[in-house]
Design a protein around this motif. Sequence first.
Motif, PDB file in Angstrom:
ATOM      1  N   GLN A   1       8.986  -6.525   5.161  1.00 21.16           N
ATOM      2  CA  GLN A   1       8.491  -6.075   6.406  1.00 21.16           C
ATOM      3  C   GLN A   1       7.094  -5.597   6.537  1.00 21.16           C
ATOM      4  OE1 GLN A   1      11.378  -2.892   8.243  1.00 21.16           O
ATOM      5  NE2 GLN A   1      13.021  -4.253   7.830  1.00 21.16           N
ATOM      6  N   GLU A   2       6.740  -5.092   5.355  1.00 26.28           N
ATOM      7  CA  GLU A   2       5.416  -4.711   5.136  1.00 26.28           C
ATOM      8  C   GLU A   2       4.429  -5.749   5.098  1.00 26.28           C
ATOM      9  OE1 GLU A   2       5.219  -2.448   1.553  1.00 26.28           O
ATOM     10  OE2 GLU A   2       6.970  -1.118   2.278  1.00 26.28           O
ATOM     11  N   PHE A   3       4.927  -6.946   4.583  1.00 28.66           N
ATOM     12  CA  PHE A   3       4.015  -8.359   4.593  1.00 28.66           C
ATOM     13  C   PHE A   3       3.623  -8.604   6.201  1.00 28.66           C
ATOM     14  CE2 PHE A   3       3.562 -12.684   5.143  1.00 28.66           C
ATOM     15  CZ  PHE A   3       2.800 -13.290   3.864  1.00 28.66           C
ATOM     16  N   LEU A   4       4.519  -8.053   7.151  1.00 27.41           N
ATOM     17  CA  LEU A   4       4.198  -8.562   8.590  1.00 27.41           C
ATOM     18  C   LEU A   4       3.548  -7.285   9.315  1.00 27.41           C
ATOM     19  CD1 LEU A   4       7.437 -10.353   9.524  1.00 27.41           C
ATOM     20  CD2 LEU A   4       5.146 -11.581   8.866  1.00 27.41           C
ATOM     21  N   LYS A   5       4.002  -6.083   8.928  1.00 20.98           N
ATOM     22  CA  LYS A   5       3.723  -4.853   9.805  1.00 20.98           C
ATOM     23  C   LYS A   5       2.583  -4.076   9.170  1.00 20.98           C
ATOM     24  CE  LYS A   5       8.137  -4.489  11.920  1.00 20.98           C
ATOM     25  NZ  LYS A   5       9.412  -3.638  11.994  1.00 20.98           N
ATOM     26  N   ASP A   6       2.298  -4.010   7.715  1.00 15.50           N
ATOM     27  CA  ASP A   6       1.381  -3.036   7.133  1.00 15.50           C
ATOM     28  C   ASP A   6      -0.013  -3.691   7.203  1.00 15.50           C
ATOM     29  OD1 ASP A   6      -0.066  -0.886   6.160  1.00 15.50           O
ATOM     30  OD2 ASP A   6       1.117  -1.142   4.148  1.00 15.50           O
ATOM     31  N   TYR A   7      -0.797  -3.238   8.436  1.00 19.72           N
ATOM     32  CA  TYR A   7      -2.105  -3.675   8.593  1.00 19.72           C
ATOM     33  C   TYR A   7      -3.076  -3.276   7.170  1.00 19.72           C
ATOM     34  CZ  TYR A   7      -0.633  -4.861  13.219  1.00 19.72           C
ATOM     35  OH  TYR A   7      -0.125  -5.327  14.472  1.00 19.72           O
ATOM     36  N   ASN A   8      -2.744  -2.229   6.625  1.00 21.38           N
ATOM     37  CA  ASN A   8      -3.491  -1.593   5.698  1.00 21.38           C
ATOM     38  C   ASN A   8      -3.422  -2.681   4.334  1.00 21.38           C
ATOM     39  OD1 ASN A   8      -3.947   1.428   6.402  1.00 21.38           O
ATOM     40  ND2 ASN A   8      -1.712   1.001   6.766  1.00 21.38           N
TER      41      ASN A   8
ATOM     42  N   MET B   1      -4.524   3.653   8.212  1.00 18.94           N
ATOM     43  CA  MET B   1      -3.907   3.483   9.227  1.00 18.94           C
ATOM     44  C   MET B   1      -2.333   3.582   9.456  1.00 18.94           C
ATOM     45  SD  MET B   1      -6.362   0.228  10.721  1.00 18.94           S
ATOM     46  CE  MET B   1      -5.315  -0.763   9.500  1.00 18.94           C
ATOM     47  N   VAL B   2      -2.153   4.482   9.668  1.00 26.17           N
ATOM     48  CA  VAL B   2      -0.730   5.140   9.608  1.00 26.17           C
ATOM     49  C   VAL B   2      -0.277   5.598  11.107  1.00 26.17           C
ATOM     50  CG1 VAL B   2       1.133   6.674   9.089  1.00 26.17           C
ATOM     51  CG2 VAL B   2      -0.577   6.233   7.253  1.00 26.17           C
ATOM     52  N   PHE B   3      -1.062   6.014  11.752  1.00 28.49           N
ATOM     53  CA  PHE B   3      -1.198   6.051  13.243  1.00 28.49           C
ATOM     54  C   PHE B   3      -2.305   5.694  14.029  1.00 28.49           C
ATOM     55  CE2 PHE B   3       1.311   9.843  11.296  1.00 28.49           C
ATOM     56  CZ  PHE B   3       2.458   9.618  12.087  1.00 28.49           C
ATOM     57  N   ASN B   4      -2.041   4.938  14.900  1.00 32.38           N
ATOM     58  CA  ASN B   4      -3.192   4.389  15.620  1.00 32.38           C
ATOM     59  C   ASN B   4      -4.082   5.490  16.339  1.00 32.38           C
ATOM     60  OD1 ASN B   4      -4.835   1.941  16.844  1.00 32.38           O
ATOM     61  ND2 ASN B   4      -4.205   3.064  18.649  1.00 32.38           N
ATOM     62  N   ASP B   5      -3.442   6.579  16.955  1.00 31.83           N
ATOM     63  CA  ASP B   5      -4.412   7.625  17.290  1.00 31.83           C
ATOM     64  C   ASP B   5      -5.096   8.110  16.294  1.00 31.83           C
ATOM     65  OD1 ASP B   5      -4.998   9.416  19.631  1.00 31.83           O
ATOM     66  OD2 ASP B   5      -4.048  10.851  18.365  1.00 31.83           O
ATOM     67  N   PRO B   6      -6.541   8.235  16.334  1.00 30.86           N
ATOM     68  CA  PRO B   6      -7.258   8.966  15.276  1.00 30.86           C
ATOM     69  C   PRO B   6      -6.849  10.420  15.245  1.00 30.86           C
ATOM     70  CG  PRO B   6      -8.720   7.543  16.869  1.00 30.86           C
ATOM     71  CD  PRO B   6      -7.380   7.809  17.474  1.00 30.86           C
TER      72      PRO B   6
ATOM     73  N   THR C   1       0.858  -0.945  -0.015  1.00 32.86           N
ATOM     74  CA  THR C   1       0.091   0.037  -0.016  1.00 32.86           C
ATOM     75  C   THR C   1       0.897   1.124   0.114  1.00 32.86           C
ATOM     76  OG1 THR C   1      -0.321   0.420   2.430  1.00 32.86           O
ATOM     77  CG2 THR C   1      -1.606  -1.322   1.468  1.00 32.86           C
ATOM     78  N   ARG C   2       0.245   2.327  -0.271  1.00 36.88           N
ATOM     79  CA  ARG C   2       0.879   3.474  -0.203  1.00 36.88           C
ATOM     80  C   ARG C   2       1.162   4.287   1.395  1.00 36.88           C
ATOM     81  NH1 ARG C   2      -2.456   8.143   0.598  1.00 36.88           N
ATOM     82  NH2 ARG C   2      -4.809   7.487   0.504  1.00 36.88           N
ATOM     83  N   TYR C   3       0.769   3.402   2.165  1.00 32.14           N
ATOM     84  CA  TYR C   3       0.693   4.015   3.840  1.00 32.14           C
ATOM     85  C   TYR C   3       1.947   3.661   4.300  1.00 32.14           C
ATOM     86  CZ  TYR C   3      -4.129   4.292   2.694  1.00 32.14           C
ATOM     87  OH  TYR C   3      -5.514   4.580   2.016  1.00 32.14           O
ATOM     88  N   ALA C   4       2.448   2.735   4.111  1.00 26.68           N
ATOM     89  CA  ALA C   4       4.032   2.035   4.700  1.00 26.68           C
ATOM     90  C   ALA C   4       4.951   3.155   4.675  1.00 26.68           C
ATOM     91  CB  ALA C   4       4.635   0.721   4.162  1.00 26.68           C
ATOM     92  N   PRO C   5       5.314   3.627   3.365  1.00 27.19           N
ATOM     93  CA  PRO C   5       6.373   4.672   3.071  1.00 27.19           C
ATOM     94  C   PRO C   5       5.975   5.861   4.071  1.00 27.19           C
ATOM     95  CG  PRO C   5       5.800   3.797   0.977  1.00 27.19           C
ATOM     96  CD  PRO C   5       4.705   3.165   2.012  1.00 27.19           C
TER      97      PRO C   5
ATOM     98  N   GLY D   1       6.661  -0.835   8.225  1.00 30.53           N
ATOM     99  CA  GLY D   1       7.730  -1.713   7.433  1.00 30.53           C
ATOM    100  C   GLY D   1       8.696  -0.996   6.556  1.00 30.53           C
ATOM    101  N   ASN D   2       9.663  -1.125   6.010  1.00 32.49           N
ATOM    102  CA  ASN D   2      10.457  -0.674   5.273  1.00 32.49           C
ATOM    103  C   ASN D   2      10.878  -1.954   4.139  1.00 32.49           C
ATOM    104  OD1 ASN D   2      12.086   0.945   3.771  1.00 32.49           O
ATOM    105  ND2 ASN D   2      13.745   1.083   5.399  1.00 32.49           N
ATOM    106  N   GLY D   3      10.055  -1.704   3.042  1.00 32.30           N
ATOM    107  CA  GLY D   3      10.331  -2.993   2.297  1.00 32.30           C
ATOM    108  C   GLY D   3       9.268  -4.006   2.268  1.00 32.30           C
ATOM    109  N   ALA D   4       9.222  -4.693   1.299  1.00 34.20           N
ATOM    110  CA  ALA D   4       8.055  -5.699   1.122  1.00 34.20           C
ATOM    111  C   ALA D   4       8.067  -6.953   2.289  1.00 34.20           C
ATOM    112  CB  ALA D   4       8.071  -6.355  -0.281  1.00 34.20           C
TER     113      ALA D   4
END
Length: 271
Positions: free
Chosen positions: A160-167, A202-207, A144-148, A155-158
């Motif tokens: 890490q994002e596979f595990l970390k980017d909930y989006n 969801m970039v920050f958990n705090d709304p 997604t466009r959100y991880a960067p 996540g930084n790179g595919a």
Amino acid sequence: MNRFSRRLPWYAAGGAAVYISGLALLNEAWYKEKDRTSFHWFDDSKEWKQMDKAGHFWGAFHESRLGVDLLLKAGVPENKGIWYGGALGFVLQTPIEYFDGRSPAYGASLSDIAANAAGSLAVIGQQLAWGENRLIPKYSFHRTRYAPLRPNVLGNGASQEFLKDYNGQTYWISVNLAKFLPSQSRFPKWLNPAVGYGAEEMVFNDPDTNRTIGLEAYRQYYLSVDLNWQAIPTQSKFLRSAFYVLSIFKFPAPALEYNGRKGWKMHALHY
């Protein structure tokens, strides 16, 4: 005693050694943090639209599923194999909460532990009811466009994002519908309907912090079809093993999405 049964203690010992080594390495990594706290709890049940809880459920389910299948294949009595093997996901996942409990940025989570337990119980319940798993949680992912925007968290790179980017994550329940239909039904055994859940922005958990960059997190619901890998007939042990592993992931397919932000949306291919 079959050959697998004779080897089971060695498999168990090897698996335990790998798991303990992994915990030790994780423990070492946590202790290298500059700040570290005494063990504490933290309620994260309302964070990230509960996508992390879905991940705990999915992981515990498939670890328990493997545990049951290995024990039953080894000739362990069915009831013991279901309960002992079914507990594996909970046993493997829950100790990791200790490390979260020592981190100043997190804390041990009762809701994570509950999700671990639910994943294991989902295996045990199905095995007791049907002697097999007919409702299989699966995972799919797209970048997604959100991880960067926040690579240290998402996540930084595919890899890490596979595990970390909930989006980019979607969790599914793949339903082995053929097992619920009469035996004479012509419904294809290899085709499963699937319902999915995801969330986005969801970039920050705090709304409030999320809104400062123009984002408002929302939930997504999906209806799709899935490939039942294990219904594909084969005499190859390699392919059976490969199909077993592939069955933890959702097969890319067309999907109908509904969300409260944009309403209905059709995806030609969702993964």
